[in-house]
Design a protein around this motif. Structure first.
Motif, PDB file in Angstrom:
ATOM      1  N   UNK A  64       0.926 -36.590  17.673  1.00  7.83           N
ATOM      2  CA  UNK A  64       0.069 -37.386  16.780  1.00  7.83           C
ATOM      3  C   UNK A  64      -0.841 -38.359  17.514  1.00  7.83           C
ATOM      4  N   UNK A  65      -0.559 -38.624  18.794  1.00  8.48           N
ATOM      5  CA  UNK A  65      -1.387 -39.578  19.525  1.00  8.48           C
ATOM      6  C   UNK A  65      -1.000 -41.021  19.217  1.00  8.48           C
ATOM      7  N   UNK A  66      -1.833 -41.948  19.667  1.00  6.26           N
ATOM      8  CA  UNK A  66      -1.508 -43.364  19.487  1.00  6.26           C
ATOM      9  C   UNK A  66      -2.780 -44.164  19.259  1.00  6.26           C
ATOM     10  N   UNK A  67      -2.601 -45.381  18.751  1.00  5.93           N
ATOM     11  CA  UNK A  67      -3.706 -46.318  18.588  1.00  5.93           C
ATOM     12  C   UNK A  67      -3.264 -47.680  19.134  1.00  5.93           C
ATOM     13  N   UNK A  68      -4.196 -48.532  19.558  1.00  2.00           N
ATOM     14  CA  UNK A  68      -3.829 -49.828  20.139  1.00  2.00           C
ATOM     15  C   UNK A  68      -3.084 -50.739  19.168  1.00  2.00           C
ATOM     16  N   UNK A  69      -3.372 -50.608  17.855  1.00  2.00           N
ATOM     17  CA  UNK A  69      -2.677 -51.437  16.872  1.00  2.00           C
ATOM     18  C   UNK A  69      -2.045 -50.557  15.804  1.00  2.00           C
ATOM     19  N   UNK A  70      -0.976 -51.069  15.206  1.00  2.00           N
ATOM     20  CA  UNK A  70      -0.271 -50.352  14.134  1.00  2.00           C
ATOM     21  C   UNK A  70       0.038 -51.338  13.014  1.00  2.00           C
TER      22      UNK A  70
END
Length: 223
Positions: A64-70
Motif C-alpha cells: 500500500x505504500x506510505x505517507x509522511x502523515x497519518x
C-alpha cells in the motif's frame, strides 16, 4: 529479511484486533516455525522468560505504500500526526512490533517447537521475522510519556452481551471477546449509534452497536 515463522490467531481480518499487543491476555495464538528454524537448540532458555517481543510483517497492506502523515483512528480520524509518531501499519517498511506473553513451548514431532502465546494483536497467518525475550529491567520505563495516546489509552466501553448469544461463542473464547469489545474496535471517526458493526472472531461473526458512546451491545453471533 526472511520469514522464520507464522502466527495463528482467532482474527482472520484486522477489524476487532486490539490496537496494541498484550492488552487482552485472553487472546491466544500459536507460532509455528519454518522447517529450517525448528532446531530445538535455538529455543534453549526461552522457557525462562514470561514475555516476548515479536517482529512481524504488515502482510495485509505491505504493497500500500506510505505517507509522511497519518490519521490515528483513536483521534477521530481528523487529526494528522507524523507516521514516525504513530504505530500506523502504512510505513516505509511494513514491520510491526508486539509484546506477548509466553504461555508455554510445545515440542511437536511433526512441527518442531511451537510457541503458545497470549495477548497477540496479529491477524491469523501473519509472518514472523524474529522473536526476542522481553527484559523488564531494560524494556519497561514506567514514567515514559504517552504522547497523544494519553487521553485515549484508558477509554473503555461497558458491554451488554445477552446470555443466549454468549452460548454461541466457542468455549473458552467469551472472556477474550468481552475485552475486545471493551476496547472499542471501531475506528475513532465512527460514532453512528444506528450503525451495526461486525467482525470475525474464533469462527463466528460478531455484530454489535455502540450506544451513547459508552456501551457496546452485542446484537448477533453468527456461525
Amino acid at each position: 529479511m526472511k520469514k522464520i515463522a507464522t502466527i495463528y490467531t482467532d482474527f482472520p481480518t484486522k477489524f476487532g484486533i486490539p490496537r496494541q499487543g498484550n492488552l487482552v491476555e485472553e487472546l491466544k495464538g500459536k507460532i509455528i516455525f519454518e522447517e529450517e528454524y525448528r532446531n530445538r537448540e535455538a529455543f534453549r532458555g526461552l522457557e525462562d522468560f514470561s514475555h516476548l517481543w515479536l517482529l512481524w510483517e504488515f502482510s495485509e497492506n505491505k504493497e500500500a505504500g506510505w505517507t509522511p502523515t497519518v490519521r490515528p483512528p483513536k483521534l477521530g480520524g481528523n487529526v494528522r500526526k507524523g507516521v514516525f509518531a504513530t504505530r500506523s501499519p502504512f510505513r516505509p517498511n511494513p514491520i510491526g512490533l508486539s509484546c506477548v506473553k509466553l504461555d508455554r513451548i510445545e515440542f511437536s514431532k511433526e512441527k518442531g517447537p511451537i510457541l503458545h502465546v497470549a495477548g497477540a494483536d496479529l491477524v491469523d497467518g501473519t509472518p514472523i521475522f524474529d522473536v526476542k525475550p522481553y527484559l523488564p529491567y531494560a524494556d519497561s520505563i514506567p514514567d515514559a510519556a504517552n504522547g497523544f495516546t494519553q487521553k485515549t489509552k484508558d477509554k473503555k466501553l461497558s458491554v451488554e452481551f445477552p446470555e443466549e448469544l454468549r452460548k454461541i461463542v466457542p468455549e473458552g473464547k467469551e472472556a477474550a471477546l468481552m475485552k475486545v469489545l471493551e476496547l472499542d474496535p471501531r475506528p475513532g471517526y465512527q460514532s453512528d449509534e444506528t450503525r451495526v458493526y461486525g467482525f470475525s472472531f474464533a469462527g463466528v461473526e460478531v455484530k454489535f452497536v455502540v450506544e451513547e458512546e459508552k456501551r457496546a451491545k452485542v446484537i448477533a453471533i453468527e456461525k
